[in-house]
Design a protein around this motif. Structure first.
Motif, PDB file in Angstrom:
ATOM      1  N   ALA A 368       0.836  -1.206   0.000  1.00  0.00           N
ATOM      2  CA  ALA A 368       0.000   0.000   0.000  1.00  0.00           C
ATOM      3  C   ALA A 368       0.866   1.249   0.000  1.00  0.00           C
ATOM      4  O   ALA A 368       0.569   2.229  -0.702  1.00  0.00           O
ATOM      5  CB  ALA A 368      -0.924  -0.009   1.216  1.00  0.00           C
ATOM      6  N   LEU A 369       1.957   1.234   0.766  1.00  0.00           N
ATOM      7  CA  LEU A 369       2.849   2.395   0.819  1.00  0.00           C
ATOM      8  C   LEU A 369       3.570   2.583  -0.510  1.00  0.00           C
ATOM      9  O   LEU A 369       3.739   3.713  -0.973  1.00  0.00           O
ATOM     10  CB  LEU A 369       3.851   2.220   1.963  1.00  0.00           C
ATOM     11  CG  LEU A 369       4.839   3.371   2.188  1.00  0.00           C
ATOM     12  CD1 LEU A 369       4.094   4.677   2.457  1.00  0.00           C
ATOM     13  CD2 LEU A 369       5.787   3.044   3.339  1.00  0.00           C
ATOM     14  N   GLU A 370       3.974   1.494  -1.119  1.00  0.00           N
ATOM     15  CA  GLU A 370       4.680   1.569  -2.406  1.00  0.00           C
ATOM     16  C   GLU A 370       3.837   2.288  -3.459  1.00  0.00           C
ATOM     17  O   GLU A 370       4.365   2.977  -4.331  1.00  0.00           O
ATOM     18  CB  GLU A 370       5.036   0.165  -2.889  1.00  0.00           C
ATOM     19  CG  GLU A 370       5.810   0.145  -4.205  1.00  0.00           C
ATOM     20  CD  GLU A 370       6.129  -1.259  -4.686  1.00  0.00           C
ATOM     21  OE1 GLU A 370       6.730  -1.386  -5.767  1.00  0.00           O
ATOM     22  OE2 GLU A 370       5.777  -2.231  -3.973  1.00  0.00           O
ATOM     23  N   ALA A 371       2.527   2.156  -3.365  1.00  0.00           N
ATOM     24  CA  ALA A 371       1.630   2.772  -4.344  1.00  0.00           C
ATOM     25  C   ALA A 371       1.398   4.258  -4.085  1.00  0.00           C
ATOM     26  O   ALA A 371       0.732   4.929  -4.878  1.00  0.00           O
ATOM     27  CB  ALA A 371       0.287   2.033  -4.343  1.00  0.00           C
ATOM     28  N   CYS A 372       1.950   4.785  -2.984  1.00  0.00           N
ATOM     29  CA  CYS A 372       1.681   6.171  -2.588  1.00  0.00           C
ATOM     30  C   CYS A 372       2.656   7.159  -3.226  1.00  0.00           C
ATOM     31  O   CYS A 372       3.782   6.808  -3.588  1.00  0.00           O
ATOM     32  CB  CYS A 372       1.761   6.301  -1.065  1.00  0.00           C
ATOM     33  SG  CYS A 372       0.427   5.480  -0.179  1.00  0.00           S
ATOM     34  N   MET A 373       2.234   8.403  -3.328  1.00  0.00           N
ATOM     35  CA  MET A 373       3.058   9.476  -3.863  1.00  0.00           C
ATOM     36  C   MET A 373       3.992  10.021  -2.788  1.00  0.00           C
ATOM     37  O   MET A 373       3.703   9.916  -1.588  1.00  0.00           O
ATOM     38  CB  MET A 373       2.169  10.611  -4.373  1.00  0.00           C
ATOM     39  CG  MET A 373       1.230  11.187  -3.322  1.00  0.00           C
ATOM     40  SD  MET A 373       0.348  12.677  -3.863  1.00  0.00           S
ATOM     41  CE  MET A 373       1.619  13.929  -3.517  1.00  0.00           C
ATOM     42  N   PRO A 374       5.126  10.626  -3.181  1.00  0.00           N
ATOM     43  CA  PRO A 374       5.955  11.339  -2.217  1.00  0.00           C
ATOM     44  C   PRO A 374       5.138  12.429  -1.520  1.00  0.00           C
ATOM     45  O   PRO A 374       4.313  13.100  -2.144  1.00  0.00           O
ATOM     46  CB  PRO A 374       7.055  11.949  -3.085  1.00  0.00           C
ATOM     47  CG  PRO A 374       7.133  11.059  -4.283  1.00  0.00           C
ATOM     48  CD  PRO A 374       5.720  10.624  -4.528  1.00  0.00           C
ATOM     49  N   GLY A 375       5.364  12.585  -0.221  1.00  0.00           N
ATOM     50  CA  GLY A 375       4.572  13.525   0.572  1.00  0.00           C
ATOM     51  C   GLY A 375       3.447  12.869   1.337  1.00  0.00           C
ATOM     52  O   GLY A 375       2.830  13.496   2.198  1.00  0.00           O
TER      53      GLY A 375
END
Length: 446
Positions: A368-375
């Motif tokens: 789930a974190l890998e799919a997130c944008m920076p910030g």
């Protein structure tokens, strides 16, 4: 990263614990702080060539702020304040602030003031100083502007209350810090007349009267929603107010602008003239510390702005002229115009896109974190961190203002780092498990 590497990385904590059980010997551990190339903004911005694409236009930023206010009642648009409110509402707000520190009861807390045990008199007077009994049925709202960096307190008390006699950093009375030019709505006065109870854009609390000046509503609204303004983009900077003081501002602070005599922009600096607001015009020098308007809202600006704090001291509630975990991410977001709630437990789950990690195993959390944008924000009830991305090995890296960390080797225990650092998202928490397993929410703009 290949599947075998992933498996080995996830087994490391288990292997470590088995080694302890089998050998009875473990080595001292290093802190979670990363000091290699991953602890630089350029490492991340070069990996994200599309990272300067604008995520939100100014109108979309304002729409996002309105959405955040709907999701979280600690946020308010002060321009919507009525001219008067009921005394009952003010009392409720005062008592709600007291409850944040468990000061809403007559039961004396086991705390220390100036190195000695807090006395019953000190505690009872601080509660009496809230002056609730003197609240009228209807409170006329007054209008103030902060004139120097100020502490917002849970009780009208300047001295710190600490959990140990020797502590000077973790003041249990501290709510947050307010920058100069911050507007406040004044709802009451303390019994000793030294403090005022105020509403701000993101918190209620008590502020020393020596730290703000009162004015009329029209002038005040020019600080609430200035037509033209400068934004502090450095982690912190100082600006002379034209009245003999050099004022400290932190990232995201907003200062109204006007046209000067020669057409150049000038800062409208708030100064107290015996408690009344006086505005002094000062030349505006725009550079990498002060920007005309908000920075563009981009992924790479989240990264760049976050790294401007790298190495700064951890500052509980804005003390020590610095940032704690939630003011760190709040200031980064505010430099692009986005107003987050003040407290860590509210920030991620108030965002436009929220991923609830409850019930997920570690592999699903990392995916789930890998799919997130920076910030993206990673938050639980007590801490928040900001996601940067994955490094060359596929390890998730974050920025955070870290108070302390735990080791489980020969130096077993809690260690105070008190610093803004880059780290993995999988350093061990107080239970000895990867930190990602204790994160409750991921919150992002999209």
């Amino acid at each position: 990263m290949d599947s075998m590497t992933v498996i080995l990385k996830r087994l490391l904590p288990t292997v470590f614990l088995l080694a302890v059980l089998l050998t009875g010997t473990v080595l001292a551990e290093a802190s979670p702080e990363i000091t290699d190339a991953r602890a630089t903004a350029v490492y991340w911005t070069q990996r994200n060539p599309q990272g300067d694409t604008v995520l939100l236009t100014p109108s979309q930023v304002e729409a996002t702020n309105e959405s955040l206010r709907r999701r979280n009642d600690t946020l308010t648009d002060l321009s919507t304040m009525p001219e008067s409110v009921s005394g009952a509402e003010v009392q409720e707000r005062i008592e709600k602030v007291q409850a944040i520190g468990d000061f809403d009861t007559a039961s004396q807390p086991d705390l220390y003031k100036k190195g000695s045990a807090l006395t019953a008199y000190s505690y009872s007077f601080a509660r009496k100083n809230c002056n609730i009994a003197a609240l009228p049925e209807t409170v006329t709202v007054r209008y103030g502007v902060v004139t120097r960096r100020a502490n917002l307190r849970l009780l009208p008390e300047a001295a710190g209350w600490f959990e140990s006699a020797g502590d000077v950093h973790y003041d249990t009375l501290q709510a947050t810090a307010l920058d100069p030019a911050e507007p406040v709505a004044v709802l009451g006065d303390s019994y000793d007349k030294k403090f005022a109870f105020v509403r701000t854009r993101f918190y209620d609390g008590w502020i020393a009267k020596s730290d703000f000046a009162e004015t009329d509503r029209t002038t005040w609204e020019g600080f609430v929603h200035p037509t033209d303004f400068a934004v502090v983009t450095a982690n912190k900077t100082t600006i002379a107010n034209g009245a003999g003081e050099s004022l400290l501002f932190q990232m995201g602070a907003k200062i109204p602008l006007a046209a000067g005599a020669n057409g150049a922009k000038v800062l409208l600096m708030p100064v107290s003239d015996n408690g009344a607001l006086k505005i002094v015009k000062r030349p505006a020098a725009f550079d990498d510390t002060l920007h005309e308007g908000f920075l563009p809202c981009t992924e790479n600006n989240f990264v760049r702005q976050g790294f401007r704090f790298l190495g700064d001291e951890y500052g509980w509630g804005g003390l020590d002229d610095s940032v704690d975990c939630s003011s760190f991410v709040g200031d980064v977001y505010r430099s692009m115009g986005i107003e987050l709630p003040r407290d860590a437990d509210q920030q991620a789950k108030s965002m436009p896109k929220v991923v609830d990690l409850s019930g997920m195993g570690e592999a699903d959390r990392l995916a789930a974190l890998e799919a997130c944008m920076p910030g993206t924000l990673l938050a639980n009830n007590t801490h928040v961190m900001m996601y940067l991305g994955q490094d060359d090995d596929g390890t998730p890296i974050v920025l955070q203002s870290m108070s302390s960390w735990f080791s489980f080797g020969s130096d077993y225990g809690k260690h105070y780092l008190r610093k803004v650092i880059a780290s993995t998202a999988t350093f061990l928490n107080f239970s000895g498990v990867p930190y990602i397993n204790g994160v409750h929410y991921l919150g992002s703009l999209r």
